[in-house]
Design a protein around this motif. Sequence first.
Motif, mmCIF file in Angstrom:
data_model
loop_
_atom_site.group_PDB
_atom_site.id
_atom_site.type_symbol
_atom_site.label_atom_id
_atom_site.label_comp_id
_atom_site.label_asym_id
_atom_site.label_seq_id
_atom_site.Cartn_x
_atom_site.Cartn_y
_atom_site.Cartn_z
ATOM 1 N N GLY A 192 0.822 -1.203 0.000
ATOM 2 C CA GLY A 192 0.000 0.000 0.000
ATOM 3 C C GLY A 192 0.859 1.257 0.000
ATOM 4 N N ALA A 193 0.194 2.406 -0.113
ATOM 5 C CA ALA A 193 0.888 3.694 -0.036
ATOM 6 C C ALA A 193 1.589 3.811 1.316
ATOM 7 C CB ALA A 193 -0.120 4.830 -0.196
ATOM 8 N N ARG A 194 2.787 4.344 1.322
ATOM 9 C CA ARG A 194 3.551 4.574 2.551
ATOM 10 C C ARG A 194 3.707 3.323 3.414
ATOM 11 N NH1 ARG A 194 5.759 9.975 3.061
ATOM 12 N NH2 ARG A 194 5.022 10.785 1.064
ATOM 13 N N SER A 195 3.896 2.191 2.742
ATOM 14 C CA SER A 195 4.110 0.956 3.497
ATOM 15 C C SER A 195 5.595 0.645 3.620
ATOM 16 C CB SER A 195 3.376 -0.206 2.829
ATOM 17 O OG SER A 195 3.910 -0.428 1.535
ATOM 18 N N GLY A 196 6.459 1.539 3.105
ATOM 19 C CA GLY A 196 7.899 1.317 3.222
ATOM 20 C C GLY A 196 8.510 0.548 2.056
ATOM 21 N N LEU B 71 5.167 -8.754 -0.332
ATOM 22 C CA LEU B 71 4.188 -7.744 0.069
ATOM 23 C C LEU B 71 4.790 -6.975 1.240
ATOM 24 C CD1 LEU B 71 1.253 -6.557 0.009
ATOM 25 C CD2 LEU B 71 0.645 -8.346 1.660
ATOM 26 N N VAL C 84 4.511 -4.585 4.395
ATOM 27 C CA VAL C 84 3.543 -4.122 5.394
ATOM 28 C C VAL C 84 4.308 -3.412 6.505
ATOM 29 C CG1 VAL C 84 1.803 -4.830 7.098
ATOM 30 C CG2 VAL C 84 1.928 -6.010 4.891
ATOM 31 N N ALA C 85 4.017 -2.138 6.701
ATOM 32 C CA ALA C 85 4.658 -1.339 7.761
ATOM 33 C C ALA C 85 6.181 -1.459 7.737
ATOM 34 C CB ALA C 85 4.089 -1.721 9.135
ATOM 35 N N TYR D 164 8.027 -3.993 6.550
ATOM 36 C CA TYR D 164 8.563 -5.354 6.568
ATOM 37 C C TYR D 164 7.999 -6.192 5.425
ATOM 38 C CZ TYR D 164 10.519 -4.068 10.982
ATOM 39 O OH TYR D 164 11.255 -3.426 11.936
ATOM 40 N N MET E 61 6.647 -9.505 3.402
ATOM 41 C CA MET E 61 6.049 -10.832 3.559
ATOM 42 C C MET E 61 6.218 -11.537 2.211
ATOM 43 S SD MET E 61 2.495 -9.708 5.419
ATOM 44 C CE MET E 61 2.060 -11.345 6.053
#
Lengths: 168, 168, 168
Positions: free
Chosen positions: B10-14, B158, B160-161, B163, B165
């Motif tokens: 997603g947007a701004r997920s790093g 993927l 997420v925050a 990190y 997956m």
Amino acid sequence: MGKSILITGGARSGKSLLAERLTLELGRPAIYIATAEAHDAEMEARIAAHVSRRGPEWRTVTAPLDLVGALEESDGQGPRLVDCLTLWLSNLMHAEIDWPDAGDALATTLSAQTSPVVIVTNEVGGGIVPENALARRFRDAAGAINQRIAAAADEVHLCVAGYPMRVK
Amino acid sequence: MGKSILITGGARSGKSLLAERLTLELGRPAIYIATAEAHDAEMEARIAAHVSRRGPEWRTVTAPLDLVGALEESDGQGPRLVDCLTLWLSNLMHAEIDWPDAGDALATTLSAQTSPVVIVTNEVGGGIVPENALARRFRDAAGAINQRIAAAADEVHLCVAGYPMRVK
Amino acid sequence: MGKSILITGGARSGKSLLAERLTLELGRPAIYIATAEAHDAEMEARIAAHVSRRGPEWRTVTAPLDLVGALEESDGQGPRLVDCLTLWLSNLMHAEIDWPDAGDALATTLSAQTSPVVIVTNEVGGGIVPENALARRFRDAAGAINQRIAAAADEVHLCVAGYPMRVK
């Protein structure tokens, strides 16, 4: 050192129930740190219904802005559940408080806790770019604060349809 | 054969920072292939700030449309980071170029590279159906091109925050 | 007991193709239970194109509302693919049928099947809060029904760019 766990996921993905279960596994009774504030009678009734649903194993404190203070005050008294980070960010932005600084302070506080902390947050960046500029700004801030707290947390889980997927 | 890695999220997920780290692990110096184009002074300043932040280990080239050409030209010179696929798709659609054909050509090119390629893309289909017809069309195209490139890539993650997956 | 599998994911994430593949691995021929209804000639043509693409290994039945009936009638005749839960929910809400009750009935029916069932659903809660109240209500309902069916299913997978990630 108190373990810190971040639970993220979309709206109605079952994050809060999962977080409640995880928190009670870390100790009882537990402390529920609500970042929502009752602004009217309807909201008060909804919050009271939640308190009653959670039952006597929980003590509820409210921290719409001073989350760091709420964690420091409750440390040593049992596991804490913060619900939720996204609403806290929204409260900070509304009060025109410097949220990146507040996020850093929260991350530092987390690392210093002796009792566990479970934090619920939201994935808000998985849709198309919002047309509304304020919504875009909020989306960016929410993603940034999720990354900041995820970096400080011991565990991160993505909640999908009520089940956790391990992220960190 | 050069390994190809797709990083979605997603947007701004790093995603971008994760992709930069992964690219430098595959070799140094690295080549940053930007699909963004400077249309005005503000955008130029933002791009210059990004170039300066990435530092001397990166050479930056710009490919708003001819991503295939940029990959072919830079092959053999180090790992490449393409940031990002979603903006490239948007550029193609805006220029009224046949994007499914361009996606197929990119997938074919990826499989023929001798140096590694890391590609950043976006998850844009996780919200409710957009009311705007153009947004719905873009969302469908972004999902289709993600599937096409994921099928060609050696790895898919993927984010997420901050990190990763593992997806594939 | 027939195995039940829930496949969730964003728009155009490759859920349906993945679900078709999984269903055929569970037995052939298979039964496609469509929750979409043809309201006009354009929709009829699209549905006919889908039927033709899936080919002779599939028998198609339509169940815009009575999904429980469609599962009960087809049990023992091969694996079923329900595509999709989100549209079924939308049909229920439009017809002003009590969807939480219908979700409970579907969960109970799933557990009683002797032939396998694969169900496709959508992640719709990953964007920012919709401005439209109806969209918010639908988003909440979709998340709730996903949790209900995930709890009843033997397996849950999140589809990202065409690849499944195991959730449950």
